[in-house]
Design an enzyme around this catalytic site. Structure first.
Site, short mmCIF file in Angstrom:
data_model
loop_
_atom_site.label_atom_id
_atom_site.label_comp_id
_atom_site.label_asym_id
_atom_site.label_seq_id
_atom_site.Cartn_x
_atom_site.Cartn_y
_atom_site.Cartn_z
N ASP A 135 0.85 -1.19 0.00
CA ASP A 135 0.00 0.00 0.00
C ASP A 135 0.88 1.24 0.00
O ASP A 135 2.00 1.22 0.51
CB ASP A 135 -0.86 0.04 1.27
CG ASP A 135 -2.15 -0.77 1.14
OD1 ASP A 135 -2.43 -1.30 0.05
OD2 ASP A 135 -2.88 -0.86 2.15
N ARG A 187 -1.32 -0.64 -8.68
CA ARG A 187 -2.68 -0.20 -8.36
C ARG A 187 -2.67 1.33 -8.43
O ARG A 187 -1.83 1.97 -7.81
CB ARG A 187 -3.05 -0.64 -6.94
CG ARG A 187 -4.45 -0.23 -6.52
CD ARG A 187 -4.63 -0.23 -5.00
NE ARG A 187 -4.39 -1.53 -4.42
CZ ARG A 187 -4.05 -1.69 -3.13
NH1 ARG A 187 -3.89 -0.65 -2.34
NH2 ARG A 187 -3.85 -2.88 -2.65
#
Ligand SMILES: Cc1cc2nc3c(=O)[nH]c(=O)nc-3n(C[C@H](O)[C@H](O)[C@H](O)COP(=O)(O)OP(=O)(O)OC[C@H]3O[C@@H](n4cnc5c(N)ncnc54)[C@H](O)[C@@H]3O)c2cc1C
Length: 315
Positions: A135, A187
């Site tokens: 992340d 992402r």
């Protein structure tokens, strides 16, 4: 500009200890809309429920900015155990990890503890045929996260590790170009942290335009590289519709991208896209440390504040 003021106000209020205590004790029913319980068992149950609708999962044990090596190591152990449990439940382990939760920035025996733990987690993911997404957190961590990603990609391969780029950061398009030699799956998100205007675009229109540019350039760059996947992480329907047209116009196969959304947000859209034959993956956060994640979700949308207030009144 309104978005930034709203976000900073909500995150400022949410950061106060009495507010946190109140929400933690009285608003679990509200948080449960965004968080799949406190245990890995409840999270894996959510994975199976989504699978029944043709939606894949990305598990995230909630926690961040851990300050002691002991806590960071304990957290890493829980992620290792989660990957094993997922594999045992017949689910391909696909997890998201915040490097700050496993010791990034803490130097132990001359090495960054976050990197040491990330190697253990990605190494295990490779053994289990899984995937780990690092992340992206607040902007001071971006350089170190991208540097550590490079090391992990070289050691374990792009099938097993990737990361996130945030379109609100001015630097992200250059970061994407700079990673092209390693062909990572990325992402793409808009960005959820409260960032200064010196590093992040204050205007949502610019953030949305940068999001499209990042997605399109990564999709095009991946055309000749079968393992390079573009993970389009948004609930923004107009962007999703544009992406659908873009991939048709450029002959990009559906295996090269996924639509990714958060647990509890736009489930209707998740189901619709899955029923149209697109790969859809829901990000499933769980764990006892849900408050910071929950605050960011509330700070994204004014309507969510009313939702919290109603939940507090219901108790
Ligand atoms: C799979 C996934 C992973 C993510 N990982 C990261 C990460 O690593 N780092 C990071 O900084 N950010 C991450 N984010 C969060 C992201 O940066 C955005 O803050 C968040 O996705 C909201 O932006 P949006 O693109 O959905 O669009 P927006 O333009 O903000 O919203 C579009 C529409 O989505 C719906 N929506 C959006 N947010 C909410 C909400 N909170 N509650 C209810 N409805 C909502 C509404 O219908 C809204 O109209 C991630 C998001 C996703 C989907």
């Amino acid at each position: 500009m309104f978005d930034r003021i709203y976000r900073s106000t909500v995150l400022g209020v949410a950061g106060r200890r009495p507010i946190e205590n109140l929400v933690r004790t009285r608003a679990w029913s509200v948080a449960a809309r965004f968080v799949a319980g406190e245990s890995s068992a409840t999270a894996i149950a959510a994975v199976k429920e989504l699978a029944a609708d043709g939606i894949l999962s990305n598990l995230d044990l909630l926690g961040e900015f851990v300050s002691s090596p002991e806590t960071a190591n304990a957290f890493a152990e829980q992620i290792l155990s989660l990957q094993t449990q997922a594999a045992e439940a017949g689910v391909k382990p696909y997890v998201s990890v915040k490097l700050s939760s496993i010791g990034q920035g803490q130097v132990v025996d001359g090495s960054d503890l976050g990197y040491v733990n990330a190697r253990r987690i990605v190494g295990q993911a490779r053994e289990l045929g899984g995937y780990v997404c690092l992340d992206m957190e607040d902007h001071p961590r971006v350089d170190q996260t991208l540097g550590q990603l490079r090391g992990l990609l070289n050691e374990y391969g792009a099938e097993h590790v990737g990361t996130v780029l945030q379109s609100y950061l001015y630097r992200s398009e250059a970061d994407r170009d700079g990673l092209d030699d390693l062909r990572p799956s990325l992402r793409i998100v808009k960005g959820a942290y409260l960032e200064p205007e010196s590093v992040a675009m204050p205007d949502k229109t610019d953030v949305d335009a940068a999001f499209r540019r990042l997605v399109y350039s990564h999709l095009k760059a991946g055309l000749d590289h079968p393992t390079q996947v573009t993970n389009i992480a948004t609930h923004d329907e107009s962007i999703i519709e544009d992406v659908k047209m873009f991939v048709v116009a450029h002959g990009i196969p559906r295996t090269r991208f996924e639509f990714q959304m958060l647990y509890g947000i736009r489930r209707d859209l998740q189901k619709k896209l899955a029923s149209e034959g697109f790969t859809v993956r829901a990000y499933i956060p769980y764990g006892r440390d849900w408050y910071a994640y929950f605050s960011r979700r509330i700070a994204e949308r004014p309507a969510n504040v009313m939702f919290v207030l109603k939940g507090l009144l219901r108790g």
